[in-house]
Design an enzyme around this catalytic site. Structure first.
Site, mmCIF file in Angstrom:
data_model
loop_
_atom_site.group_PDB
_atom_site.id
_atom_site.type_symbol
_atom_site.label_atom_id
_atom_site.label_comp_id
_atom_site.label_asym_id
_atom_site.label_seq_id
_atom_site.Cartn_x
_atom_site.Cartn_y
_atom_site.Cartn_z
ATOM 1 N N HIS A 168 57.785 44.576 43.580
ATOM 2 C CA HIS A 168 56.438 44.450 43.203
ATOM 3 C C HIS A 168 56.040 42.916 42.709
ATOM 4 C CE1 HIS A 168 52.162 45.051 41.599
ATOM 5 N NE2 HIS A 168 52.364 45.859 42.163
ATOM 6 N N CYS A 226 44.164 39.622 41.836
ATOM 7 C CA CYS A 226 45.007 39.480 40.531
ATOM 8 C C CYS A 226 46.336 38.914 41.033
ATOM 9 C CB CYS A 226 45.153 40.664 39.899
ATOM 10 S SG CYS A 226 45.897 42.155 40.703
ATOM 11 N N TYR A 227 46.816 39.367 42.361
ATOM 12 C CA TYR A 227 48.145 39.010 42.969
ATOM 13 C C TYR A 227 48.179 37.459 43.240
ATOM 14 C CZ TYR A 227 48.945 43.903 42.691
ATOM 15 O OH TYR A 227 49.171 45.164 42.399
ATOM 16 N N ASP A 285 44.837 41.944 46.804
ATOM 17 C CA ASP A 285 44.029 42.031 45.492
ATOM 18 C C ASP A 285 44.009 40.764 44.818
ATOM 19 O OD1 ASP A 285 43.447 42.541 42.669
ATOM 20 O OD2 ASP A 285 44.403 44.280 42.682
ATOM 21 N N HIS A 312 40.978 40.528 36.046
ATOM 22 C CA HIS A 312 40.880 39.936 37.447
ATOM 23 C C HIS A 312 40.291 38.406 37.237
ATOM 24 C CE1 HIS A 312 41.755 43.935 38.846
ATOM 25 N NE2 HIS A 312 42.216 43.286 39.817
ATOM 26 N N ASP A 366 39.093 42.352 41.910
ATOM 27 C CA ASP A 366 40.067 42.715 42.823
ATOM 28 C C ASP A 366 39.727 42.281 44.498
ATOM 29 O OD1 ASP A 366 41.425 44.394 44.831
ATOM 30 O OD2 ASP A 366 41.558 46.270 43.643
ATOM 31 N N ARG A 382 52.484 44.653 46.926
ATOM 32 C CA ARG A 382 53.959 45.201 47.595
ATOM 33 C C ARG A 382 53.619 45.565 49.156
ATOM 34 N NH1 ARG A 382 53.687 51.287 45.113
ATOM 35 N NH2 ARG A 382 51.666 51.220 43.970
ATOM 36 N N LYS A 435 50.538 47.416 51.130
ATOM 37 C CA LYS A 435 49.242 47.734 50.335
ATOM 38 C C LYS A 435 48.337 46.856 50.408
ATOM 39 C CE LYS A 435 49.222 50.556 47.569
ATOM 40 N NZ LYS A 435 49.245 51.547 46.488
ATOM 41 N N ASP A 467 36.094 42.315 36.270
ATOM 42 C CA ASP A 467 36.566 42.629 34.915
ATOM 43 C C ASP A 467 37.273 41.105 34.210
ATOM 44 O OD1 ASP A 467 39.610 42.828 35.618
ATOM 45 O OD2 ASP A 467 38.814 44.317 36.564
HETATM 46 C C1 LIG Z 1 53.147 40.053 31.571
HETATM 47 C C2 LIG Z 1 52.713 41.597 32.259
HETATM 48 C C3 LIG Z 1 52.436 42.480 31.176
HETATM 49 C C4 LIG Z 1 52.982 41.441 33.563
HETATM 50 C C5 LIG Z 1 52.303 42.797 34.199
HETATM 51 C C6 LIG Z 1 52.836 42.573 35.741
HETATM 52 C C7 LIG Z 1 52.115 43.449 36.433
HETATM 53 C C8 LIG Z 1 50.927 43.069 37.249
HETATM 54 C C9 LIG Z 1 52.847 44.447 37.064
HETATM 55 C C10 LIG Z 1 52.334 45.513 38.052
HETATM 56 C C11 LIG Z 1 52.595 46.859 37.495
HETATM 57 C C12 LIG Z 1 52.437 47.886 38.817
HETATM 58 C C13 LIG Z 1 53.342 48.551 39.469
HETATM 59 C C14 LIG Z 1 51.161 47.739 39.517
HETATM 60 C C15 LIG Z 1 50.778 48.841 40.665
HETATM 61 O O1 LIG Z 1 49.421 49.305 40.524
HETATM 62 P P1 LIG Z 1 48.620 49.683 41.811
HETATM 63 O O2 LIG Z 1 49.729 50.953 42.557
HETATM 64 O O3 LIG Z 1 47.537 50.065 41.372
HETATM 65 O O4 LIG Z 1 48.536 48.470 42.552
HETATM 66 P P2 LIG Z 1 49.117 48.045 43.929
HETATM 67 O O5 LIG Z 1 48.585 49.114 44.993
HETATM 68 O O6 LIG Z 1 48.476 46.776 44.481
HETATM 69 O O7 LIG Z 1 50.604 48.056 44.237
HETATM 70 ZN ZN LIG Z 2 44.170 43.818 40.638
#
Ligand SMILES: CC(C)=CCC/C(C)=C/CC/C(C)=C/COP(=O)(O)OP(=O)(O)O
Ligand SMILES: [Zn+2]
Length: 444
Positions: A216, A266-267, A264, A384, A374, A258, A261, A381
């Site tokens: 991820h 934030c990525y 977004d 983001h 996102d 990942r 998916k 928010d």
């Molecule tokens: C410094 C610090 C605290 C870092 C955190 C890093 C970070 C953003 C980790 C992601 C965690 C995670 C598995 C999200 C999946 O969410 P989802 O299933 O809602 O999102 P997706 O579908 O985009 O994978």
């Molecule tokens: Zn996000």
């Protein structure tokens, strides 16, 4: 028609048509003036949204009560990226609030009196460094914070997020980042961290939160940055990591977290933030590739894809031991890693489409009433907003050879007034605030 009306009309038209033609191709067909108007960052509106959020923060923020240091960091860092500083009264009240979140035995909780937690400790430290005044920096009790990190250390090499809490790559990053930026990183804290992160690099090439989980973006940034900070990055399979991350950029221009998916905003930072790190490691990447090539000549080349990182890292490790490279953790000057890293050259062009990512952030994630989101259809928010702006900044500076000169206009999508401040690629605090903190904590 006023420019503002042009923007609204074009944005709506663009939203519909881009779904048919693909965003980047469609946008290039628009007249230049329309492109420039649409691509403006609404700086003042964002500053208004952020400042308003900050003023509502202390003493309570209701539902997000365990998240207030994070809100401080997301807002303060966003403002710093936009080149905005806050007045002394507000700065003092935030320092006072974070001091009340500081546990008597070290570390910061989500609010006053709450159990200390690694994530809110990272957020508090980065907030105080972003504020940057003497009062802010000296409010951190470094000895007790070091003791808190030692208590969170787990025999696996990783850390627990809090007492009896979960263990993962995020915990490694938050602990090591804080210890490094505050200049007390030592071998006790670093012990086996590299082994743990290595065990989280998956068959896809990215890094998972814990062994056996899915790769991820969030954890890949955390794992890679940590490996650099502890000077063990050569142990990762960097070509596999690059191969994974480059395919996470979607046709929309944004990144997904990942495989399979949705993209977004934030990525833009969690995945996009991997590139400034990789660019500075290009010599090491080339060295690893040469080594793999010679290895493939000796063995059946199909092994390259069948053998997982565990075996490949054996090759890497013995290679480094043989050559006695200076990067061995026992002989490196740990207090200089963050500083040396920004000074390293990154003599290659971007390994991702930096203009397409800016386009996604500005056109899809930007909310014209202030803040970022996102994707269209979602609400804005502060989280983001922080990571979209962090991603935008790294795109603008991605081709830069020298941290002291400004980026070229071709790398800044839209008007040049969109240019943000540069952020430190390992800690994600604005570089100039990092320099100040580095000086402060080198002397204390
Ligand atoms: C410094 C610090 C605290 C870092 C955190 C890093 C970070 C953003 C980790 C992601 C965690 C995670 C598995 C999200 C999946 O969410 P989802 O299933 O809602 O999102 P997706 O579908 O985009 O994978
Ligand atoms: Zn996000």
């Amino acid at each position: 028609m006023q420019d503002a009306d042009v923007t609204v009309t074009l944005r709506e038209q663009w939203m519909v048509e881009s779904q048919v033609f693909g965003i980047y191709g469609y946008f290039r067909e628009l007249p230049k003036r329309a492109q420039t108007v649409m691509l403006e960052i609404a700086t003042d509106t964002h500053i208004g949204y952020l400042t308003n959020g900050l003023q509502r923060l202390p003493p309570s923020f209701c539902v997000l009560d365990a998240n207030r240091p994070w809100l401080c960091y997301w807002i303060l860092h966003s403002l710093a990226l936009l080149g905005e500083s806050i007045d002394d009264n507000l700065e003092n009240s935030i320092v006072d609030f974070l001091t009340r979140c500081q546990d008597p035995l070290g570390g910061y909780g989500g609010g006053p009196g709450q159990m200390p937690h690694l994530a809110t400790t990272y957020a508090s430290v980065n907030s105080l460094i972003t504020l940057g005044g003497r009062n802010a920096l000296s409010s951190i009790n470094r000895d007790r914070l070091q003791a808190f990190l030692q208590r969170m250390k787990d025999p696996s090499g990783s850390f627990r997020m809090h007492e009896k809490g979960e263990i993962d790559v995020r915990a490694c990053y938050t602990a090591i980042s804080v210890a490094s930026i505050l200049n007390f990183l030592d071998h006790e804290l670093m012990e086996n961290v590299g082994d743990y992160i290595l065990s989280c690099q998956t068959y896809e090439g990215g890094i998972a939160g814990e062994p056996g989980s899915e790769a991820h973006g969030g954890y890949t940034f955390c794992g890679l940055a940590t490996m650099i900070l502890i000077n063990e990055v050569h142990r990762l399979d960097l070509s596999a990591l690059i191969n994974w991350v480059v395919f996470r950029q979607g046709v929309e221009g944004g990144f997904q977290g990942r495989t399979n998916k949705l993209v977004d905003g934030c990525y833009s930072f969690w995945q996009g933030g991997v590139f400034p790190l990789i660019h500075k490691l290009h010599q090491l990447v080339e060295e690893q590739l040469r080594m793999l090539d010679s290895c493939e000549h000796e063995h059946d080349s199909s092994q390259r894809y069948l053998n997982l990182p565990e075996e490949r890292c054996q090759i890497d490790r013995s290679h480094f031991e043989q050559k006695g490279l200076q990067s061995h953790p026992n002989i490196v000057n740990l207090s200089g890693v963050g500083l040396d890293f920004v000074k390293r050259s990154a003599n290659i062009g971007p390994l991702f489409h930096n203009l397409a990512l800016q386009q996604y952030i500005i056109l899809c994630s930007q909310v014209m009433d202030g803040g970022f989101r996102d994707k269209p259809g979602k609400s804005r928010d502060f989280y983001h907003t922080c990571y979209c702006l962090s991603g935008l900044s790294l795109c603008q500076y991605i081709s830069l050879q020298d941290a002291d000169s400004p980026p070229v206009a071709q790398d800044v999508l839209g008007p040049y007034s969109n240019l943000l401040e540069l952020t430190h690629p390992l800690y994600n605090v604005v570089l100039e605030r990092y320099y100040k903190a580095h000086e402060f904590f080198s002397l204390s």
